[in-house]
Design a protein around this motif. Structure first.
Motif, PDB file in Angstrom:
ATOM      1  N   GLY A 104       0.793  -1.212   0.000  1.00  0.00           N
ATOM      2  CA  GLY A 104       0.000   0.000   0.000  1.00  0.00           C
ATOM      3  C   GLY A 104       0.825   1.261   0.000  1.00  0.00           C
ATOM      4  O   GLY A 104       1.991   1.278  -0.413  1.00  0.00           O
ATOM      5  N   HIS A 105       0.219   2.334   0.473  1.00  0.00           N
ATOM      6  CA  HIS A 105       0.837   3.652   0.497  1.00  0.00           C
ATOM      7  C   HIS A 105       1.501   3.901   1.859  1.00  0.00           C
ATOM      8  O   HIS A 105       1.304   3.168   2.817  1.00  0.00           O
ATOM      9  N   TRP A 106       2.254   4.991   1.930  1.00  0.00           N
ATOM     10  CA  TRP A 106       2.790   5.502   3.195  1.00  0.00           C
ATOM     11  C   TRP A 106       2.513   7.001   3.196  1.00  0.00           C
ATOM     12  O   TRP A 106       3.135   7.758   2.453  1.00  0.00           O
ATOM     13  N   ILE A 107       1.528   7.402   3.986  1.00  0.00           N
ATOM     14  CA  ILE A 107       1.084   8.790   3.990  1.00  0.00           C
ATOM     15  C   ILE A 107       1.024   9.302   5.428  1.00  0.00           C
ATOM     16  O   ILE A 107       0.455   8.643   6.301  1.00  0.00           O
ATOM     17  N   GLU A 110      -3.425   0.421   3.317  1.00  0.00           N
ATOM     18  CA  GLU A 110      -3.636  -0.632   2.327  1.00  0.00           C
ATOM     19  C   GLU A 110      -4.982  -0.529   1.622  1.00  0.00           C
ATOM     20  O   GLU A 110      -5.230  -1.230   0.654  1.00  0.00           O
ATOM     21  N   ASP A 111      -5.867   0.337   2.111  1.00  0.00           N
ATOM     22  CA  ASP A 111      -7.193   0.441   1.515  1.00  0.00           C
ATOM     23  C   ASP A 111      -7.112   1.048   0.120  1.00  0.00           C
ATOM     24  O   ASP A 111      -6.372   2.007  -0.112  1.00  0.00           O
ATOM     25  N   ALA A 117      -1.790  -1.578  -4.212  1.00  0.00           N
ATOM     26  CA  ALA A 117      -2.879  -0.618  -4.260  1.00  0.00           C
ATOM     27  C   ALA A 117      -2.573   0.453  -5.304  1.00  0.00           C
ATOM     28  O   ALA A 117      -1.425   0.882  -5.455  1.00  0.00           O
ATOM     29  N   LEU A 118      -3.579   0.877  -6.024  1.00  0.00           N
ATOM     30  CA  LEU A 118      -3.427   1.939  -7.023  1.00  0.00           C
ATOM     31  C   LEU A 118      -4.135   3.187  -6.512  1.00  0.00           C
ATOM     32  O   LEU A 118      -5.349   3.174  -6.269  1.00  0.00           O
ATOM     33  N   ALA A 119      -3.373   4.258  -6.356  1.00  0.00           N
ATOM     34  CA  ALA A 119      -3.907   5.480  -5.762  1.00  0.00           C
ATOM     35  C   ALA A 119      -4.879   6.172  -6.695  1.00  0.00           C
ATOM     36  O   ALA A 119      -4.729   6.152  -7.922  1.00  0.00           O
TER      37      ALA A 119
END
Length: 508
Positions: free
Chosen positions: A17-20, A26-27, A47-49
């Motif tokens: 997933g992302h890191w924000i 992971e959603d 995951a695709l943003a």
């Protein structure tokens, strides 16, 4: 493979997933497969943003920038020093992750991490690198001083072929200069980026200063058009580099976009044949040729030298052990995807159809026990001409083309006529010829008896012509210039009058 042909992605697969704003997410509503190139199987999903995800990362970065840009140089370098130690200790974890998703051998992956570390070490010296200049008395009682200040929020869009090194060409310097950084790595091998994010957090980097948004063109376009992104760095193919540069600059951003390459090695008749053949085979087939500095075209001067070199390179390429990158003894791993394998095979066939000699055909290679892997063997096309597609296009795989030139001047003219200008090398024992080549070749990085002239971190990396859009290269001094902007202060103070009370204690 089209979207319709991609396998269904089970929710049971591990998600990258992302890191924000300092935490993993992971959603997502969209996912893409991440393959193990050695087996051809889907190993996890990424995951695709959406644009909203990019916006959250940019907003977090803008918020964090306010404090980070005012942090002392000592604090910034201290975080990077700690990150350097954590990364050195965890280098094997990063390398194995790269091998698992990219396919390159462990030795190649470890080398990639080391080259990234060198940029981190360079960025640790930011207190020296950010020094300005000063002149006293430029006019009567007037002094002038210059400073470098951070830009704000900067983005990095990086390719699959170096999933740890290329991001580290960018973010250590950007962060050291006081910017906040948003990384969009390749969706083909996304996991290394999250390890880097975790290590930066452990090193004490404040939340929001570094974020990762996984994704595809949706995420890229959101970064290129976001009003709060001040600059964009990109490495990838030339068509995409051109799109990135034009879109980013049209939206008022500073941009540097490194594109594709067709790196040449010119081999003169006086060159040491064994040295040249060893170097060219390594430079052409290391990392399965998926390097923007790989030697993909050799120009030999004279037919006799060409025949000898072709035979020597084919001999070395044929002896390479191709297998899973993590396996002991593997010297070349698979390419990144089935599309990459098909592209190499198609260009090899097309070159042969156009009249080139297929001196070594790797298209039918099968690795026992890994029949589903994305393997293609070293491939050599001899007697190639500049009119052939296999020469004109960037293939980006283990396919080497050999051309013949009648003289040094003809060879140099052939190299300079190519639209790419990333790197070029010459193999010779003649210092005069080497100096002439170094001076006149139209490439940004030049090797003299060095096949892959990638500069160390304290120099800057970048090409000419269609290999670069923008005027500043990455890392080194030019990297610092890219991630900062100059400010010049001119000041005059009134002359002090005699008898002024300075507030010092006195005894009466």
């Amino acid at each position: 493979m089209s979207i319709a042909e991609q396998p269904a992605l089970s929710a049971d697969l591990a998600t990258v997933g992302h890191w924000i704003a300092g935490r993993a997410e992971e959603d997502a509503t969209r996912f893409a497969p991440v393959y193990d190139p050695a087996t051809g199987e889907v190993a996890r999903r990424v995951a695709l943003a959406e644009a909203a995800d990019v916006d959250r990362a940019v907003v977090a970065a803008r918020t964090a920038f306010a404090d980070w840009s005012q942090a002392s140089l000592a604090k910034r370098s201290g975080v990077l020093f700690r990150f350097r130690e954590l990364l050195a200790a965890g280098a094997d974890e990063v390398a194995r992750t790269v091998t698992a998703e990219h396919g390159k051998t462990l030795d190649d992956a470890r080398g990639e991490v080391q080259r990234g570390l060198e940029v981190v070490e360079f960025a640790c010296g930011i207190a020296h690198l950010m020094k300005g200049e000063a002149s006293e008395q430029i006019s009567t009682r007037v002094d002038s001083t210059s400073y470098r200040q951070p830009l704000g929020v900067v983005a990095g869009i990086t390719p699959f072929n170096f999933p740890s090194m290329v991001p580290m060409w960018m973010f250590p310097i950007a962060i050291a200069c006081g910017n906040a950084f948003v990384l969009k790595p390749s969706e083909k091998d996304p996991s290394a980026s999250l390890i880097l994010a975790r290590l930066l957090a452990e090193a004490g980097l404040p939340d929001g200063v570094f974020s990762v948004v996984q994704g595809d063109k949706v995420a890229v376009d959101a970064l290129l058009t976001h009003p709060e992104v001040d600059a964009v760095s990109f490495v990838g193919s030339t068509p995409i580099a051109k799109h990135v540069y034009e879109t980013a600059t049209a939206h008022g951003k500073r941009a540097q976009a490194l594109g594709g390459a067709k790196n040449h090695a010119v081999v003169l008749p006086d060159a040491n044949l064994d040295v040249a053949a060893d170097a060219i085979a390594s430079a052409a087939f290391g990392s399965a040729g998926q390097r923007c500095m790989a030697i993909s075209a050799v120009v030999t001067v004279g037919d006799e030298a060409g025949d000898a070199l072709s035979a020597a390179v084919v001999e070395r390429a044929r002896a390479l052990t191709v297998g899973p990158g993590a396996a002991d003894g593997s010297e070349m791993g698979p390419v990144i995807s089935p599309e990459a394998r098909e592209r190499v095979a198609a260009y090899a066939g097309r070159g042969a159809d156009e009249g080139a000699t297929l001196a070594l055909d790797g298209r039918e290679l099968v690795v026992a026990g890994h029949e589903g892997g994305f393997f293609v063997g070293p491939t050599v096309l001899d007697h190639v001409t500049p009119a052939m597609d296999v020469y004109k296009d960037e293939v980006f795989g283990p396919l080497l083309v050999i051309l013949r030139a009648a003289s040094f001047e003809d060879a140099l003219a052939l190299v300079n006529a190519n639209p790419y200008g990333n790197g070029a090398a010459i193999f010779t024992a003649d210092g005069g010829a080497a100096r002439e080549f170094r001076s006149r070749v139209t490439a940004g990085m030049v090797g003299i008896n060095v096949p892959i002239p990638v500069p160390m971190a304290y120099f800057s990396f970048g090409g000419w012509k269609n290999s670069l859009f923008g005027d500043l290269h990455v890392h080194g001094r030019e990297g610092v210039l890219f991630y900062t902007r100059g400010k010049v202060v001119t000041e005059r103070w009134p002359e002090r009058a005699h008898g002024v009370d300075y507030g010092f204690p006195t005894q009466t």
